[in-house]
Structures are given as structure tokens and as C-alpha cells.
Design a protein around this motif. Structure first.
Motif, PDB file in Angstrom:
ATOM      1  N   ARG A   1      -0.295  -6.842 -72.040  1.00 26.98           N
ATOM      2  CA  ARG A   1      -1.338  -7.157 -71.052  1.00 26.98           C
ATOM      3  C   ARG A   1      -2.180  -8.333 -71.527  1.00 26.98           C
ATOM      4  O   ARG A   1      -2.498  -9.242 -70.752  1.00 26.98           O
ATOM      5  CB  ARG A   1      -2.224  -5.939 -70.837  1.00 26.98           C
ATOM      6  CG  ARG A   1      -3.431  -6.218 -69.922  1.00 26.98           C
ATOM      7  CD  ARG A   1      -4.515  -5.174 -70.150  1.00 26.98           C
ATOM      8  NE  ARG A   1      -4.188  -3.910 -69.517  1.00 26.98           N
ATOM      9  CZ  ARG A   1      -4.683  -2.729 -69.913  1.00 26.98           C
ATOM     10  NH1 ARG A   1      -5.480  -2.669 -70.967  1.00 26.98           N
ATOM     11  NH2 ARG A   1      -4.355  -1.626 -69.277  1.00 26.98           N
ATOM     12  N   ARG A   2      -2.516  -8.330 -72.810  1.00 23.01           N
ATOM     13  CA  ARG A   2      -3.328  -9.427 -73.360  1.00 23.01           C
ATOM     14  C   ARG A   2      -2.590 -10.755 -73.261  1.00 23.01           C
ATOM     15  O   ARG A   2      -3.201 -11.785 -72.945  1.00 23.01           O
ATOM     16  CB  ARG A   2      -3.679  -9.114 -74.824  1.00 23.01           C
ATOM     17  CG  ARG A   2      -4.530 -10.186 -75.473  1.00 23.01           C
ATOM     18  CD  ARG A   2      -5.926 -10.236 -74.864  1.00 23.01           C
ATOM     19  NE  ARG A   2      -6.645 -11.438 -75.285  1.00 23.01           N
ATOM     20  CZ  ARG A   2      -7.120 -12.350 -74.460  1.00 23.01           C
ATOM     21  NH1 ARG A   2      -6.945 -12.228 -73.149  1.00 23.01           N
ATOM     22  NH2 ARG A   2      -7.765 -13.395 -74.912  1.00 23.01           N
ATOM     23  N   LEU A   3      -1.286 -10.746 -73.490  1.00 25.42           N
ATOM     24  CA  LEU A   3      -0.506 -11.977 -73.391  1.00 25.42           C
ATOM     25  C   LEU A   3      -0.497 -12.507 -71.958  1.00 25.42           C
ATOM     26  O   LEU A   3      -0.599 -13.715 -71.739  1.00 25.42           O
ATOM     27  CB  LEU A   3       0.917 -11.736 -73.881  1.00 25.42           C
ATOM     28  CG  LEU A   3       1.055 -11.326 -75.352  1.00 25.42           C
ATOM     29  CD1 LEU A   3       2.519 -11.053 -75.694  1.00 25.42           C
ATOM     30  CD2 LEU A   3       0.480 -12.383 -76.272  1.00 25.42           C
ATOM     31  N   VAL A   4      -0.392 -11.613 -71.000  1.00 25.70           N
ATOM     32  CA  VAL A   4      -0.449 -12.024 -69.592  1.00 25.70           C
ATOM     33  C   VAL A   4      -1.807 -12.644 -69.284  1.00 25.70           C
ATOM     34  O   VAL A   4      -1.906 -13.686 -68.613  1.00 25.70           O
ATOM     35  CB  VAL A   4      -0.186 -10.825 -68.663  1.00 25.70           C
ATOM     36  CG1 VAL A   4      -0.427 -11.203 -67.201  1.00 25.70           C
ATOM     37  CG2 VAL A   4       1.247 -10.311 -68.840  1.00 25.70           C
ATOM     38  N   GLN A   5      -2.863 -12.024 -69.784  1.00 22.78           N
ATOM     39  CA  GLN A   5      -4.210 -12.559 -69.558  1.00 22.78           C
ATOM     40  C   GLN A   5      -4.361 -13.951 -70.157  1.00 22.78           C
ATOM     41  O   GLN A   5      -4.987 -14.836 -69.560  1.00 22.78           O
ATOM     42  CB  GLN A   5      -5.243 -11.610 -70.162  1.00 22.78           C
ATOM     43  CG  GLN A   5      -5.336 -10.275 -69.455  1.00 22.78           C
ATOM     44  CD  GLN A   5      -6.171  -9.264 -70.228  1.00 22.78           C
ATOM     45  OE1 GLN A   5      -6.424  -9.415 -71.433  1.00 22.78           O
ATOM     46  NE2 GLN A   5      -6.620  -8.217 -69.550  1.00 22.78           N
ATOM     47  N   ILE A   6      -3.772 -14.157 -71.340  1.00 20.89           N
ATOM     48  CA  ILE A   6      -3.845 -15.468 -71.988  1.00 20.89           C
ATOM     49  C   ILE A   6      -3.138 -16.518 -71.150  1.00 20.89           C
ATOM     50  O   ILE A   6      -3.663 -17.620 -70.925  1.00 20.89           O
ATOM     51  CB  ILE A   6      -3.230 -15.398 -73.401  1.00 20.89           C
ATOM     52  CG1 ILE A   6      -4.146 -14.596 -74.329  1.00 20.89           C
ATOM     53  CG2 ILE A   6      -3.000 -16.802 -73.966  1.00 20.89           C
ATOM     54  CD1 ILE A   6      -3.515 -14.249 -75.662  1.00 20.89           C
ATOM     55  N   ILE A   7      -1.946 -16.205 -70.676  1.00 19.27           N
ATOM     56  CA  ILE A   7      -1.175 -17.159 -69.876  1.00 19.27           C
ATOM     57  C   ILE A   7      -1.925 -17.542 -68.609  1.00 19.27           C
ATOM     58  O   ILE A   7      -2.068 -18.726 -68.280  1.00 19.27           O
ATOM     59  CB  ILE A   7       0.203 -16.560 -69.522  1.00 19.27           C
ATOM     60  CG1 ILE A   7       1.045 -16.386 -70.792  1.00 19.27           C
ATOM     61  CG2 ILE A   7       0.943 -17.449 -68.516  1.00 19.27           C
ATOM     62  CD1 ILE A   7       2.282 -15.516 -70.594  1.00 19.27           C
ATOM     63  N   ARG A   8      -2.423 -16.558 -67.908  1.00 20.85           N
ATOM     64  CA  ARG A   8      -3.112 -16.825 -66.643  1.00 20.85           C
ATOM     65  C   ARG A   8      -4.471 -17.463 -66.862  1.00 20.85           C
ATOM     66  O   ARG A   8      -4.873 -18.349 -66.101  1.00 20.85           O
ATOM     67  CB  ARG A   8      -3.242 -15.519 -65.855  1.00 20.85           C
ATOM     68  CG  ARG A   8      -1.898 -15.036 -65.328  1.00 20.85           C
ATOM     69  CD  ARG A   8      -1.995 -13.713 -64.618  1.00 20.85           C
ATOM     70  NE  ARG A   8      -0.719 -13.369 -63.982  1.00 20.85           N
ATOM     71  CZ  ARG A   8      -0.407 -12.174 -63.523  1.00 20.85           C
ATOM     72  NH1 ARG A   8      -1.292 -11.186 -63.619  1.00 20.85           N
ATOM     73  NH2 ARG A   8       0.770 -11.953 -62.961  1.00 20.85           N
TER      74      ARG A   8
END
Length: 215
Positions: free
Chosen positions: A108-115
Motif C-alpha cells: 500500500r505504501r508503495l502505491v501511495q509513493i507512486i501516485r
């Protein structure tokens, strides 16, 4: 031409379970995926052995925290049309994290970073595909099994990847794929994949990627 970032650990790097060698370039799943897309996309392989979703591994020489290095890779490889993330196996090590649920929070954190990085630049965020890694299997490799708290712990927790990652994908509105449906770890070390199983992941992702990118 579309650009895809394959972000992962030793399974993306192409580590060979029979020794310290690396699978041939054409056998690594990012290479197989790119070949299957018939020149319509470039797949950038970013695999590092021991990489976690968002946890530190103080035993490792290089920075294995996937959340810390990802912003740099997004900048150096962008713009991207798709990011495929297959991480979490190393999170299962008790000395690192130990839990598939916590690994899903790292995803989830990686998705947040990308977006968040895309939003900060006023750009459209790339599509994101969360991939649940293959399950850990039983092995006589004492050291490897020990890393993962023993076979029972590794099997139990890796068996929870698909459910947790599918829930995160629904929550975050990303794509989801379960690599355990097409690939199995090699009993030689219980974690890494032989060449055939590594290729199988790339082959299975071809239709998924074609659909999401309209190829």
C-alpha cells in the motif's frame, strides 16, 4: 512505445536456487514479458535480492527498503505507463517483518509513493499491478528456511499473500495477479524459482499487461 517498471526482489532479479548464479537474461520474467509484448513496450527490470516492501534489513549491504529507493527509480525511469510490483517474500523473515499482512501494508505504501510522486509533478500516475509472490515450499536448505522462521512459518505466511494483496488491490483500485497460480518455488532452497517457473510468470503477465495498456 509503452514503458513498464518491474519492481521486485531476487525473483525479479532471476536468482538461481541451485547456486549464486543468475538465470540467463531470456529466462527472467521481465525479459519474457517484454518479448511477449512484441516490441510494443519496454520492460525495465529492477530486481534486488533481499528487497522488502517498506522494511529495513540491517543485515544487508545494500539498501533493501523498497519504499526508500522507489522515488529515485521513478524519477530515473519515468515517465512510466505501468509499474508491476512483486515484493513481500523478504518481509516474511521474522528479523525483518514476519507477516504477509504487514507486507500488504508495505505494498500500500508503495502505491501511495507512486501516485503521490506523480501528483506532485502534475502528471498522470502509471497503472499499478500488485503481484502476490509464489509460496515458500519445503526445503532441506537449513539456512534459507531459517531466514524465514522455518518452513511452517514461511508456508503459512506466504499462503496469505494472495488474500491480503487482493484486498489491498481492491482498496487502492489497482490491478492484481497471483503468481502462485503459475509458479512454484524450487525445493532446492524453498524460495527461488527455476528457469521454467520464472518464465511462467512473464508469460502469464502478457495478456494482463496487454489488456491494461491497450496493446
Amino acid at each position: 512505445m509503452k514503458t513498464i517498471l518491474a519492481y521486485g526482489d531476487s525473483l525479479t532479479y532471476g536468482a538461481n536456487p541451485t547456486g549464486g548464479t543468475r538465470h540467463a537474461y531470456q529466462d527472467r520474467w521481465p525479459s519474457v514479458l517484454e518479448a511477449g509484448l512484441d516490441g510494443q513496450a519496454r520492460v525495465i527490470a529492477e530486481g534486488l535480492g533481499g528487497r522488502t516492501t517498506a522494511s529495513d534489513d540491517w543485515y544487508a549491504a545494500a539498501d533493501r527498503n523498497g519504499a526508500r529507493i522507489l522515488p529515485t527509480l521513478l524519477e530515473s525511469h519515468g515517465p512510466l505507463d505501468l509499474v508491476i510490483i512483486m515484493l513481500g517474500t523478504n518481509d516474511l523473515k521474522p528479523a525483518v517483518c514476519g507477516s504477509a499482512l504487514e507486507a500488504s501494508y508495505g505494498m500500500r505504501r508503495l502505491v501511495q509513493i507512486i501516485r503521490g510522486q506523480a501528483a506532485g509533478k502534475g502528471e498522470t500516475a502509471p497503472e499499478i499491478l500488485l503481484v502476490a509472490p509464489p509460496l515458500i515450499c519445503q526445503s532441506e536448505n537449513v539456512d534459507m528456511m531459517g531466514h524465514f522462521g522455518g518452513y511452517a512459518h514461511g508456508l503459512e505466511q506466504s499462503g496469505q499473500f494472495a488474500a491480503h494483496y487482493a484486498r489491498r488491490a481492491e482498496e487502492l483500485d489497482t490491478l492484481f495477479f497471483d503468481a502462485a497460480t503459475v509458479a512454484q518455488a524450487d525445493p532446492e532452497d524453498g524460495v527461488h524459482l527455476n528457469a521454467a517457473n520464472t518464465r511462467a510468470i512473464g508469460e502469464a503477465l502478457v495478456p494482463v499487461v496487454r489488456q491494461v495498456l491497450g496493446l
